[in-house]
Design an enzyme around this catalytic site. Structure first.
Site, PDB file in Angstrom:
ATOM      1  N   HIS A  19      -0.342   1.862 -13.000  1.00 15.72           N
ATOM      2  CA  HIS A  19       0.339   0.617 -13.446  1.00 15.72           C
ATOM      3  C   HIS A  19       1.759   0.883 -13.605  1.00 15.72           C
ATOM      4  CE1 HIS A  19       0.708  -3.119 -15.462  1.00 15.72           C
ATOM      5  NE2 HIS A  19       1.414  -2.706 -16.546  1.00 15.72           N
TER       6      HIS A  19
ATOM      7  N   GLU B  36     -11.065  -4.254 -20.453  1.00 13.50           N
ATOM      8  CA  GLU B  36      -9.716  -4.813 -20.707  1.00 13.50           C
ATOM      9  C   GLU B  36      -8.575  -4.658 -19.672  1.00 13.50           C
ATOM     10  OE1 GLU B  36      -8.650  -6.602 -23.731  1.00 13.50           O
ATOM     11  OE2 GLU B  36     -10.890  -6.880 -23.491  1.00 13.50           O
TER      12      GLU B  36
ATOM     13  N   ASN C 163      -6.444   3.334 -12.053  1.00 14.08           N
ATOM     14  CA  ASN C 163      -5.528   2.413 -11.473  1.00 14.08           C
ATOM     15  C   ASN C 163      -4.180   2.916 -11.822  1.00 14.08           C
ATOM     16  OD1 ASN C 163      -4.439  -0.136 -10.856  1.00 14.08           O
ATOM     17  ND2 ASN C 163      -4.254  -0.628 -12.782  1.00 14.08           N
TER      18      ASN C 163
ATOM     19  N   ASN D 178       1.410   3.206  -2.715  1.00 12.17           N
ATOM     20  CA  ASN D 178       0.695   4.133  -3.325  1.00 12.17           C
ATOM     21  C   ASN D 178      -0.552   4.774  -2.525  1.00 12.17           C
ATOM     22  OD1 ASN D 178       1.658   4.497  -6.246  1.00 12.17           O
ATOM     23  ND2 ASN D 178       2.016   2.556  -6.019  1.00 12.17           N
TER      24      ASN D 178
ATOM     25  N   GLN E 214       8.256   7.600  -8.570  1.00 10.97           N
ATOM     26  CA  GLN E 214       7.287   8.470  -9.680  1.00 10.97           C
ATOM     27  C   GLN E 214       5.779   8.385  -9.491  1.00 10.97           C
ATOM     28  OE1 GLN E 214       8.420  10.966 -11.452  1.00 10.97           O
ATOM     29  NE2 GLN E 214      10.515  10.507 -10.252  1.00 10.97           N
ATOM     30  N   GLU E 215       5.664   6.990  -9.072  1.00 11.40           N
ATOM     31  CA  GLU E 215       4.174   6.568  -8.815  1.00 11.40           C
ATOM     32  C   GLU E 215       3.634   7.398  -7.677  1.00 11.40           C
ATOM     33  OE1 GLU E 215       3.255   2.307  -8.643  1.00 11.40           O
ATOM     34  OE2 GLU E 215       5.083   1.921  -9.661  1.00 11.40           O
TER      35      GLU E 215
ATOM     36  N   GLY F 194       0.968  -1.160  -0.025  1.00 12.67           N
ATOM     37  CA  GLY F 194      -0.026   0.006  -0.078  1.00 12.67           C
ATOM     38  C   GLY F 194       0.841   1.227   0.097  1.00 12.67           C
TER      39      GLY F 194
ATOM     40  N   THR G 292     -11.026   0.181 -17.680  1.00 16.08           N
ATOM     41  CA  THR G 292     -12.039  -0.262 -18.523  1.00 16.08           C
ATOM     42  C   THR G 292     -12.079  -1.687 -18.522  1.00 16.08           C
ATOM     43  OG1 THR G 292     -10.488  -0.117 -20.257  1.00 16.08           O
ATOM     44  CG2 THR G 292     -12.055   1.824 -20.181  1.00 16.08           C
TER      45      THR G 292
ATOM     46  N   ASP H  86      -5.349  -3.187 -17.992  1.00 13.02           N
ATOM     47  CA  ASP H  86      -4.433  -2.140 -18.236  1.00 13.02           C
ATOM     48  C   ASP H  86      -4.672  -1.463 -19.476  1.00 13.02           C
ATOM     49  OD1 ASP H  86      -3.428  -3.153 -15.668  1.00 13.02           O
ATOM     50  OD2 ASP H  86      -1.943  -4.453 -16.402  1.00 13.02           O
TER      51      ASP H  86
HETATM   52  C1  GRF Z   1       3.118  -0.876  -7.771  1.00 14.97           C
HETATM   53  O1  GRF Z   1       3.948  -0.908  -8.300  1.00 14.97           O
HETATM   54  C2  GRF Z   1       1.606  -0.550  -8.663  1.00 14.97           C
HETATM   55  O2  GRF Z   1       2.055   0.359  -9.651  1.00 14.97           O
HETATM   56  C3  GRF Z   1       1.218  -1.747  -8.957  1.00 14.97           C
HETATM   57  O3  GRF Z   1       1.451  -2.577  -7.788  1.00 14.97           O
HETATM   58  C4  GRF Z   1       2.351  -1.985  -7.053  1.00 14.97           C
HETATM   59  C5  GRF Z   1       1.713  -1.706  -5.711  1.00 14.97           C
HETATM   60  O4  GRF Z   1       2.651  -1.218  -4.838  1.00 14.97           O
HETATM   61  N1  GRF Z   1      -0.129  -1.810  -9.430  1.00 14.97           N
HETATM   62  P1  GRF Z   1       2.137  -0.676  -3.425  1.00 14.97           P
HETATM   63  O5  GRF Z   1       1.034  -1.372  -2.814  1.00 14.97           O
HETATM   64  O6  GRF Z   1       1.242   0.615  -4.034  1.00 14.97           O
HETATM   65  O7  GRF Z   1       3.074  -0.395  -2.697  1.00 14.97           O
END
Ligand code: GRF
Length: 193
Positions: A110, A144, A108, A15, A174-175, A13, A142, A146
């Site tokens: 990715h 499909e 989402n 993100n 970066q996320e 978690g 959506t 990703d």
């Molecule tokens: C991240 O790399 C995200 O892009 C992908 O799964 C990972 C989750 O990491 N969908 P976290 O649980 O947010 O640390």
């Protein structure tokens, strides 16, 4: 009025944490009203609880089908008054009916520059392919996998000495920047399908 956001997680978690931290800013246009996990011991749940955010655990393996599991999540999301769903490391495929019902309101993150490297093991595949750049994408969900319209992307270099882990760490940084920015755009109605 702040938009009511639920975050779906399956693991650590990080993100989710970035979204919770961003939403602490009083000017942020969204509030996190629920963190829902399909895994009872997902690491992210502790952080959510410490931050006094409502949490729910709905374990997919206790349900006879994907659709019935998704229906149970839908009930929990609606009960929390959810307006936007943010998937953050949520490791379950979602049924078309569930995805359609949240169309334009579910996003989402990715870890690749979509449309490249959908699915799993994105960093390993990017290194093996000799890519010079990698990155991450926030997109609308959506049916499909990703595949939905992109909201934001960030790009990083792939360095010669990179391993899957070092590249993943560079992308993850970066996320944590673009996910809060993308959620802001959606909550403000500036990004839509
Ligand atoms: C991240 O790399 C995200 O892009 C992908 O799964 C990972 C989750 O990491 N969908 P976290 O649980 O947010 O640390």
């Amino acid at each position: 009025m702040k938009k009511r956001v639920a975050i779906l997680i399956s693991g650590r978690g990080s993100n989710m944490r970035a979204l919770i931290e961003a939403a602490k800013d009083e000017d942020y246009p969204a509030e996190i009203v629920l963190v829902l996990s399909n895994v009872a011991d997902a690491g992210g749940l502790d952080f959510a609880r410490q931050n006094k955010i409502a949490t729910a655990v709905i374990e997919h393996r206790k349900f006879p089908s994907r659709e019935i599991f998704d229906d149970a999540m839908d009930v929990a999301l609606k009960a929390a008054g959810t307006e936007i769903v943010a998937l953050a490391g949520f490791m379950r495929l979602l049924s078309p009916r569930f995805v359609e019902s949240w169309r334009g309101r579910m996003i989402n993150i990715h870890p690749s520059l979509l449309p490249a490297y959908k699915g799993l093991h994105t960093h390993r595949r990017a290194i093996e392919a000799g890519e010079k750049f990698a990155g991450c994408t926030v997109h609308f969900v959506t049916p499909e996998l990703d595949d939905g319209p992109t909201i934001l992307q960030a790009k990083v270099p792939v360095l010669p000495a990179d391993t899957e882990d070092t590249l993943a760490a560079r992308v993850l940084e970066q996320e944590h920047k673009i996910y809060p920015q993308a959620l802001r755009l959606v909550a403000e109605g500036k990004a839509k399908i």
